[in-house]
Design a protein around this motif. Structure first.
Motif, PDB file in Angstrom:
ATOM      1  N   ARG A 291       0.932  -1.239   0.008  1.00 15.75           N
ATOM      2  CA  ARG A 291      -0.148   0.082  -0.002  1.00 15.75           C
ATOM      3  C   ARG A 291       0.770   1.142  -0.132  1.00 15.75           C
ATOM      4  N   VAL A 292       2.014   1.239   0.899  1.00 14.44           N
ATOM      5  CA  VAL A 292       3.124   2.515   1.074  1.00 14.44           C
ATOM      6  C   VAL A 292       3.508   2.542  -0.619  1.00 14.44           C
ATOM      7  N   GLN A 293       3.994   1.584  -1.310  1.00 13.20           N
ATOM      8  CA  GLN A 293       4.293   1.815  -2.738  1.00 13.20           C
ATOM      9  C   GLN A 293       3.409   2.486  -3.590  1.00 13.20           C
ATOM     10  N   LYS A 294       2.132   1.960  -3.420  1.00 16.26           N
ATOM     11  CA  LYS A 294       1.167   2.489  -4.457  1.00 16.26           C
ATOM     12  C   LYS A 294       0.824   4.031  -3.978  1.00 16.26           C
ATOM     13  N   ASN A 295       1.063   4.347  -2.512  1.00 20.57           N
ATOM     14  CA  ASN A 295       0.782   5.676  -2.267  1.00 20.57           C
ATOM     15  C   ASN A 295       1.940   6.466  -2.855  1.00 20.57           C
ATOM     16  N   ILE A 296       2.966   6.075  -2.832  1.00 21.82           N
ATOM     17  CA  ILE A 296       4.302   6.716  -3.527  1.00 21.82           C
ATOM     18  C   ILE A 296       4.058   7.000  -4.791  1.00 21.82           C
ATOM     19  N   SER A 297       3.560   5.782  -5.663  1.00 26.84           N
ATOM     20  CA  SER A 297       3.176   6.032  -6.826  1.00 26.84           C
ATOM     21  C   SER A 297       2.144   7.000  -7.444  1.00 26.84           C
ATOM     22  N   ASP A 298       1.102   7.048  -6.595  1.00 27.32           N
ATOM     23  CA  ASP A 298      -0.113   7.997  -6.488  1.00 27.32           C
ATOM     24  C   ASP A 298       0.416   9.358  -6.624  1.00 27.32           C
ATOM     25  N   LEU A 299       1.399   9.658  -5.381  1.00 22.45           N
ATOM     26  CA  LEU A 299       1.797  11.126  -5.000  1.00 22.45           C
ATOM     27  C   LEU A 299       2.691  11.519  -6.432  1.00 22.45           C
ATOM     28  N   ARG A 300       3.541  10.495  -7.002  1.00 21.12           N
ATOM     29  CA  ARG A 300       4.271  11.025  -8.006  1.00 21.12           C
ATOM     30  C   ARG A 300       3.358  11.162  -9.348  1.00 21.12           C
ATOM     31  N   VAL A 301       2.348  10.618  -9.680  1.00 17.70           N
ATOM     32  CA  VAL A 301       1.503  10.756 -10.631  1.00 17.70           C
ATOM     33  C   VAL A 301       0.742  12.048 -10.519  1.00 17.70           C
ATOM     34  N   LEU A 302       0.467  12.338  -9.296  1.00 17.54           N
ATOM     35  CA  LEU A 302      -0.209  13.695  -9.024  1.00 17.54           C
ATOM     36  C   LEU A 302       0.660  14.723  -9.220  1.00 17.54           C
ATOM     37  N   LEU A 303       1.770  14.644  -8.924  1.00 21.19           N
ATOM     38  CA  LEU A 303       2.947  15.851  -8.887  1.00 21.19           C
ATOM     39  C   LEU A 303       3.150  15.952 -10.431  1.00 21.19           C
ATOM     40  N   ARG A 304       3.294  14.748 -11.193  1.00 21.28           N
ATOM     41  CA  ARG A 304       3.334  15.096 -12.786  1.00 21.28           C
ATOM     42  C   ARG A 304       2.223  15.576 -13.241  1.00 21.28           C
ATOM     43  N   ARG A 305       1.114  15.138 -12.846  1.00 19.44           N
ATOM     44  CA  ARG A 305       0.009  15.639 -13.520  1.00 19.44           C
ATOM     45  C   ARG A 305      -0.528  17.203 -13.308  1.00 19.44           C
ATOM     46  N   ALA A 306       0.046  17.633 -12.044  1.00 17.27           N
ATOM     47  CA  ALA A 306      -0.248  19.174 -11.675  1.00 17.27           C
ATOM     48  C   ALA A 306       0.890  19.867 -12.731  1.00 17.27           C
ATOM     49  N   GLU A 307       2.203  19.219 -12.729  1.00 17.48           N
ATOM     50  CA  GLU A 307       3.093  20.012 -13.635  1.00 17.48           C
ATOM     51  C   GLU A 307       2.674  19.981 -15.024  1.00 17.48           C
ATOM     52  N   SER A 308       2.078  18.765 -15.504  1.00 11.61           N
ATOM     53  CA  SER A 308       1.590  18.749 -16.898  1.00 11.61           C
ATOM     54  C   SER A 308       0.500  19.712 -17.118  1.00 11.61           C
ATOM     55  N   ALA A 309      -0.355  19.877 -16.208  1.00  6.87           N
ATOM     56  CA  ALA A 309      -1.662  20.598 -16.358  1.00  6.87           C
ATOM     57  C   ALA A 309      -0.998  22.161 -16.549  1.00  6.87           C
ATOM     58  N   ALA A 310      -0.063  22.437 -15.600  1.00  8.92           N
ATOM     59  CA  ALA A 310       0.216  23.961 -15.411  1.00  8.92           C
ATOM     60  C   ALA A 310       1.058  24.324 -17.040  1.00  8.92           C
TER      61      ALA A 310
END
Length: 759
Positions: free
Chosen positions: A42-61
């Motif tokens: 679950r921790v590995q999935k949380n790390i992956s989710d956080l990394r995706v969210l940061l990339r999505r935020a950067e992509s949207a910007a």
């Protein structure tokens, strides 16, 4: 011999109790190890989710920086709102590791600062503050922060991978020891039973000999026999209880367990083995290999004879979670199995047999595959919908002007023929875009309660001349009224696409079967199919006797542009359009196919309520008028084209490139009769936002929307909001004229181009 028997029995029972206690303790530890492994995953999935969210935020910007689209701003706001909860969830997951907590506490302000910089850049761009943007860019702070955050997340992920590997190894060791203890306990019980029986027989012989030698000690001997018998009965009862416990445990296991000898004969099997593998005591595994095809976990690479679990374990190998797929020749569904094996050794250390444990992972692997496929199709759909708006803007201008050009070249047949070719090419492009939008679920549906049997009967009549005489068409319709809440025109197009695919799969002729039934998809089916909501449905099945599909083809059948036909024989958009229509309607679609035997595609459609709705009669063709139309369109080419078309119809026009300019003109008192606005316009507001603000300035204002694809501003759950009128791009002159008159007349309807022909 009685004291000796008691000592041996007591020692055996003591050892059995010790083994039982050790087994319970190891079982508790095994469950604890499994819990820790799940926590690490679950921790590995949380790390992956956080990394995706940061990339999505950067992509949207970045997207907002390039296009200034409100959609990117909305996506950034949505992602920004999820980052803090994702960080909190990750902190909870690593709270047992001080080093990870410390690293995450240092990472959190960096991540939030990076998102804050992106948000500040977007605010500056929205305000047009070029100096502020230049100052912010000169610091070059954002990239460094993102690299630091991603580096920390990589470190966190690597540490969790290490912890996961250590915990998994520990869990496997515990499982091995636990299995050994269970086997040792069973062997000890059998040994004690044999020992007690032997001692019992020996005691009986001694007693009979003593009774024959003397009658004087008869009473004493009877007392001794009674005492000894009581002890034996108690010992037998205890042994029976222990054996019953072990047998109950063995028979209640969900995993299939086989105990085999050195020749591969099944010595012992539990009910799960007979149910899962169809193996039972007395069978030989070598003879059973001819009944199935066995593959590695990829489902493609055959498993060689010397790689089979029984062969490996009888060679002396020990293994955990060996993955394989078994496809029985009997036609039963394939099974995805995880196998563990341990050899058994005799007193001389030679292999005398083996224990194999099988776990059925078929359901979990199928769920993973369905989830992956659904996510892939959703991603393709989002990409498709994103580009449709610009394509339809261009096609609106091309189609409209070529239509005018064709009409104006009546005196020049050669040039008119060239213009018609351009017009036909533009129409074909529009059809492809409509197919893609159907797959992406971006078309405004006009659902109503449709009597499905009557609709299928009408469609069957349409199919007969289309498919030809070599195709036999049959219908099996469930009796009684049966309505589905769908768009009837899209249903017709979907069935036509499936029927044409079926015809192409039957080049030498065959049978096409259309069936309808009322069905209920239960909770078990919904759990096995992640995108299904349990409940009643109207099922429409389209079956053929054609060539069928391979499993790999079935997996890709709904992807746009995928086709097995020759180049030029099909666009690969037919089934993808059917998929999008069913999903947008709130239904479910399933393919059942076998090579050389045919294909059945089942559509599960949402049921209607009450009686079927009556289709509205078509309105007579209209031309123009003398009213004033306020056109709001950001694309200069489209805006010029639309105003020219409206003026040619007799209307007066006012045009604005964005919502801000339009509001300024309206606030200044500019009179008009109809607001004709694109849904997606620049300036921080959608066409719906503009219409709402204009309604406050001009109560009762009449509004007509236009768009290259449906948007959440005016479409929800696949259908237009009540009272909303939409003219879908690209459109022709007569569609524009008819819809403008409807909008000026106050009627609420949607004027979209007719469904495209089948792909």
């Amino acid at each position: 011999m009685i004291p000796t028997q008691r000592v041996i029995l007591g020692a055996g029972l003591a050892i059995l109790l010790i083994i039982t206690a050790a087994s319970i303790a190891l079982d508790v530890k095994s469950r604890s190890d499994a819990t820790w492994v799940h926590q690490t995953v679950r921790v590995q999935k949380n790390i992956s989710d956080l990394r995706v969210l940061l990339r999505r935020a950067e992509s949207a910007a970045r997207g907002y920086e390039l296009y200034r689209s409100p959609a990117f701003n909305a996506e950034f706001q949505s992602v920004q709102a999820q980052i803090a909860p994702a960080l909190a969830e990750l902190k909870r997951g690593v709270r047992d590791n001080p080093d990870q907590v410390k690293l995450l506490q240092g990472t959190e302000p960096l991540a939030l600062r990076r998102v804050e910089i992106a948000a500040e850049a977007m605010r500056l761009r929205a305000a047009g503050d070029e100096a502020g943007i230049a100052a912010l860019s000169s610091k070059a702070e954002g990239r460094g922060l993102m690299d630091a955050v991603m580096g920390n997340l990589d470190h966190l992920s690597a540490e969790e991978e290490r912890v996961l590997a250590a915990r998994s190894q520990d869990s496997r060791r515990t499982g091995i020891v636990l299995l050994g203890i269970d086997v040792a306990g069973a062997l000890l019980i059998l040994l004690l039973v044999a020992l007690v029986m032997r001692e019992s027989r020996r005691a009986t012989v001694e007693l009979e000999s003593t009774l024959s030698e003397t009658t004087a000690a008869n009473h004493a001997l009877e007392a001794a026999v009674a005492e000894r018998t009581e002890h034996l009965v108690n010992a037998h009862d205890e042994l029976r209880l222990s054996v019953n416990v072990l047998q109950s445990t063995f028979h209640s296991m969900a995993e299939a367990v086989l105990v085999i000898d050195a020749e591969g004969n099944v010595l012992l099997s539990n009910p799960a083995a007979e149910r899962m593998l169809l193996h039972h005591t007395g069978m030989n595994l070598r003879n059973l290999r001819a009944l199935s095809d066995v593959f590695h976990g990829d489902g493609v690479t055959p498993l060689k004879a010397d790689e089979l679990p029984s062969v490996r374990v009888l060679r002396g190998e020990k293994f955990e979670d060996m993955e394989m797929i078994v496809r029985p020749h009997s036609g039963n569904p394939p099974r995805h199995l995880m196998v563990s094996g341990r050899p058994m050794l005799n007193g001389q250390g030679d292999i005398s047999g083996a224990v194999l444990v099988y776990h059925d992972a078929t359901m979990s692997r199928e769920t993973e595959r369905q989830l992956y496929q659904s996510q892939k199709l959703d991603a393709i759909g989002k990409l498709t919908g994103g580009v449709a708006h610009d394509f339809n803007n261009m096609l609106t201008v091309i189609s409209g002007n070529t239509e005018t050009l064709v009409a104006s070249l009546k005196g020049q047949p050669e040039l008119q023929r060239v213009a018609r070719l351009i017009d036909e090419a533009a129409e074909r492009c529009a059809e492809l875009i409509q197919h893609l939008l159907a797959f992406a679920r971006r078309q405004p549906l006009q659902p109503r309660n449709v009597e499905i049997n009557a609709a299928i009967a009408d469609i069957a009549k349409l199919l007969r001349p289309t498919l030809g005489e070599q195709i036999q068409i049959e219908t099996v319709l469930e009796q009684g009224p049966m309505t589905a809440h769908i768009d009837p025109s899209r249903l017709t197009n979907a069935v036509l696409n499936m029927a044409i695919n079926a015809r192409d799969a039957m080049p030498n002729g065959g049978k096409l079967l259309l069936e309808t039934h009322r069905v209920v998809l239960d909770e078990a089916y919904a759990q096995a199919h992640a995108d299904v909501v349990a409940g009643p449905y109207v099922m429409l099945a389209v079956s053929d006797t054609g060539t069928g599909m391979s499993p790999d083809t079935q997996l890709k059948a709904f992807e746009p542009f995928f086709t097995t036909k020759e180049v030029g024989k099909g666009s690969g958009l037919g089934l993808s359009m059917v998929y999008g229509f069913v999903k947008q309607s709130g239904g479910h679609i399933k393919i059942y196919s076998e090579e050389s035997h045919g294909t059945t595609i089942k559509l599960y459609l949402p049921p209607g309520e009450g009686m079927a709705d009556v289709a509205a009669a078509g309105a007579p063709q209209v031309e123009g008028g003398a009213e004033t139309i306020f056109v709001v369109e950001d694309d200069n080419l489209v805006r010029t084209f639309v105003t020219a078309q409206l003026q040619s119809l007799g209307y007066k026009t006012i045009a604005a490139p964005d919502g801000k300019t339009a509001l300024e003109l309206i606030a200044a008192g500019q009179p008009f009769d109809l607001l004709f606005t694109d849904v997606v316009i620049p300036g921080g507001m959608s066409g719906r936002d503009l219409a709402d603000k204009v309604a406050r300035l001009r109560p009762g204002v009449k509004v007509l929307y236009t768009s290259g694809y449906t948007d959440n501003a005016i479409v929800h759950h696949g259908k237009l909001d009540d009272g909303v009128m939409l003219l879908t791009k690209p459109y022709r002159r007569n569609q524009l004229a008819e819809t403008i008159r409807k909008a000026l007349g106050g009627g609420a309807a949607s004027a979209s181009p007719a469904p495209p022909p089948p792909a």
